[in-house]
Design a protein around this motif. Structure first.
Motif, mmCIF file in Angstrom:
data_model
loop_
_atom_site.group_PDB
_atom_site.id
_atom_site.type_symbol
_atom_site.label_atom_id
_atom_site.label_comp_id
_atom_site.label_asym_id
_atom_site.label_seq_id
_atom_site.Cartn_x
_atom_site.Cartn_y
_atom_site.Cartn_z
ATOM 1 N N PHE A 146 0.952 -1.139 -0.106
ATOM 2 C CA PHE A 146 0.014 0.042 -0.093
ATOM 3 C C PHE A 146 0.709 1.344 -0.058
ATOM 4 C CE2 PHE A 146 -2.448 3.431 2.594
ATOM 5 C CZ PHE A 146 -3.557 3.269 1.849
ATOM 6 N N ILE A 147 2.114 1.314 0.799
ATOM 7 C CA ILE A 147 2.775 2.504 0.986
ATOM 8 C C ILE A 147 3.791 2.578 -0.502
ATOM 9 C CG2 ILE A 147 4.830 3.226 2.121
ATOM 10 C CD1 ILE A 147 2.523 3.980 3.524
ATOM 11 N N ALA A 148 4.096 1.443 -0.804
ATOM 12 C CA ALA A 148 4.953 1.670 -2.138
ATOM 13 C C ALA A 148 3.611 1.983 -3.243
ATOM 14 C CB ALA A 148 5.492 0.109 -2.380
ATOM 15 N N GLY A 169 10.133 4.660 6.225
ATOM 16 C CA GLY A 169 9.560 5.696 6.242
ATOM 17 C C GLY A 169 8.083 6.249 6.024
ATOM 18 N N GLY A 170 7.618 5.394 4.862
ATOM 19 C CA GLY A 170 6.163 5.286 4.747
ATOM 20 C C GLY A 170 5.309 4.865 5.754
ATOM 21 N N LEU A 171 6.004 3.824 6.148
ATOM 22 C CA LEU A 171 5.073 3.053 7.172
ATOM 23 C C LEU A 171 4.979 3.683 8.576
ATOM 24 C CD1 LEU A 171 6.300 -0.748 6.390
ATOM 25 C CD2 LEU A 171 3.829 0.476 6.263
ATOM 26 N N ARG A 172 6.092 4.356 8.850
ATOM 27 C CA ARG A 172 6.253 5.180 10.159
ATOM 28 C C ARG A 172 5.022 6.328 9.860
ATOM 29 N NH1 ARG A 172 11.996 4.472 10.346
ATOM 30 N NH2 ARG A 172 12.149 6.190 9.142
ATOM 31 N N SER A 173 5.126 7.174 8.724
ATOM 32 C CA SER A 173 4.054 8.100 8.437
ATOM 33 C C SER A 173 2.645 7.565 8.510
ATOM 34 C CB SER A 173 4.316 8.649 6.987
ATOM 35 O OG SER A 173 3.316 9.676 7.075
ATOM 36 N N HIS A 185 -4.548 11.651 -4.392
ATOM 37 C CA HIS A 185 -4.299 11.623 -5.854
ATOM 38 C C HIS A 185 -4.342 9.873 -6.264
ATOM 39 C CE1 HIS A 185 -3.763 15.587 -6.361
ATOM 40 N NE2 HIS A 185 -2.510 15.734 -5.312
ATOM 41 N N THR A 186 -3.795 9.054 -5.719
ATOM 42 C CA THR A 186 -3.771 7.715 -5.918
ATOM 43 C C THR A 186 -4.944 6.859 -5.682
ATOM 44 O OG1 THR A 186 -1.328 7.550 -5.188
ATOM 45 C CG2 THR A 186 -2.328 5.596 -5.457
ATOM 46 N N HIS A 187 -5.702 7.140 -4.596
ATOM 47 C CA HIS A 187 -6.886 6.368 -4.497
ATOM 48 C C HIS A 187 -8.007 6.868 -4.950
ATOM 49 C CE1 HIS A 187 -4.911 2.933 -2.913
ATOM 50 N NE2 HIS A 187 -4.130 3.627 -2.231
ATOM 51 N N GLY A 188 -8.099 8.179 -5.342
ATOM 52 C CA GLY A 188 -9.217 9.137 -6.006
ATOM 53 C C GLY A 188 -10.165 9.389 -4.599
ATOM 54 N N ILE A 189 -9.828 9.578 -3.461
ATOM 55 C CA ILE A 189 -10.565 10.153 -2.648
ATOM 56 C C ILE A 189 -11.022 11.538 -2.684
ATOM 57 C CG2 ILE A 189 -10.765 10.402 -0.093
ATOM 58 C CD1 ILE A 189 -8.414 8.444 0.358
ATOM 59 N N ASN A 190 -12.430 11.850 -2.228
ATOM 60 C CA ASN A 190 -12.694 13.220 -2.608
ATOM 61 C C ASN A 190 -12.126 13.923 -1.615
ATOM 62 O OD1 ASN A 190 -14.132 15.623 -2.541
ATOM 63 N ND2 ASN A 190 -16.322 14.324 -2.698
ATOM 64 N N PRO A 191 -11.589 15.174 -2.127
ATOM 65 C CA PRO A 191 -10.783 15.931 -1.214
ATOM 66 C C PRO A 191 -11.628 16.629 0.090
ATOM 67 C CG PRO A 191 -10.214 16.389 -3.406
ATOM 68 C CD PRO A 191 -11.505 15.517 -3.466
ATOM 69 N N THR A 192 -12.847 16.784 -0.183
ATOM 70 C CA THR A 192 -14.001 17.242 0.632
ATOM 71 C C THR A 192 -13.949 16.496 1.763
ATOM 72 O OG1 THR A 192 -15.046 18.628 -1.182
ATOM 73 C CG2 THR A 192 -16.271 18.385 0.908
ATOM 74 N N THR A 193 -14.017 15.033 1.307
ATOM 75 C CA THR A 193 -14.197 14.222 2.545
ATOM 76 C C THR A 193 -13.046 14.212 3.290
ATOM 77 O OG1 THR A 193 -15.553 12.742 0.936
ATOM 78 C CG2 THR A 193 -14.517 11.467 2.792
ATOM 79 N N VAL A 194 -11.978 14.286 2.756
ATOM 80 C CA VAL A 194 -10.508 14.312 3.390
ATOM 81 C C VAL A 194 -10.582 15.709 4.385
ATOM 82 C CG1 VAL A 194 -8.137 14.735 3.486
ATOM 83 C CG2 VAL A 194 -9.205 13.019 1.946
ATOM 84 N N ARG A 195 -11.088 16.785 3.893
ATOM 85 C CA ARG A 195 -10.991 18.179 4.659
ATOM 86 C C ARG A 195 -12.099 17.901 5.870
ATOM 87 N NH1 ARG A 195 -10.117 20.473 -0.361
ATOM 88 N NH2 ARG A 195 -12.445 20.597 -0.767
ATOM 89 N N MET A 196 -13.169 17.164 5.601
ATOM 90 C CA MET A 196 -14.059 17.200 6.786
ATOM 91 C C MET A 196 -13.489 16.215 7.613
ATOM 92 S SD MET A 196 -17.952 16.729 4.788
ATOM 93 C CE MET A 196 -18.458 15.721 5.856
#
Length: 106
Positions: free
Chosen positions: A28-30, A39-43, A63-74
């Motif tokens: 998933f991180i790769a 480092g990605g796993l630590r993050s 960007h990679t998984h196409g999540i709605n930015p509004t959902t992330v902001r909420m």
């Protein structure tokens, strides 16, 4: 090592995306473009544990998984409110302890 999300909104969102991908954590991180998997796993772990971390992981997730930015902001706004409520509660508890254990100096 399977991890789970904490009670923070952003942690649950990230964990849900990871689970829905069906990938191992390192894969998933790769897939997010991290060359340094450790480092990605630590993050990732920091986001899952504390609801805070490197904003780059969130950007790559969107960007990679196409999540709605509004959902992330909420989710980030809800997480910020959760952190503030926890902080306010801790301050209140410390103040209460100070009042209960106060001994006047004469």
């Amino acid at each position: 090592m399977p991890r789970c999300a904490s009670h923070y909104s952003i942690s649950r969102l990230i964990f849900q995306v990871q689970q829905e991908s069906g990938l191992k954590r390192s894969t998933f991180i790769a897939g997010l473009g991290y060359g340094n998997i450790t480092g990605g796993l630590r993050s990732l772990d920091r986001w899952l544990d504390s609801g805070t971390g490197d904003p780059l992981l969130i950007e790559r997730l969107v960007h990679t998984h196409g999540i709605n930015p509004t959902t992330v902001r909420m989710a980030l706004t809800e997480t910020e409110a959760q952190h503030k409520a926890e902080y306010d509660d801790e301050v209140r508890q410390l103040g209460q302890w100070d009042r209960e254990h106060f001994r006047q100096y004469i």
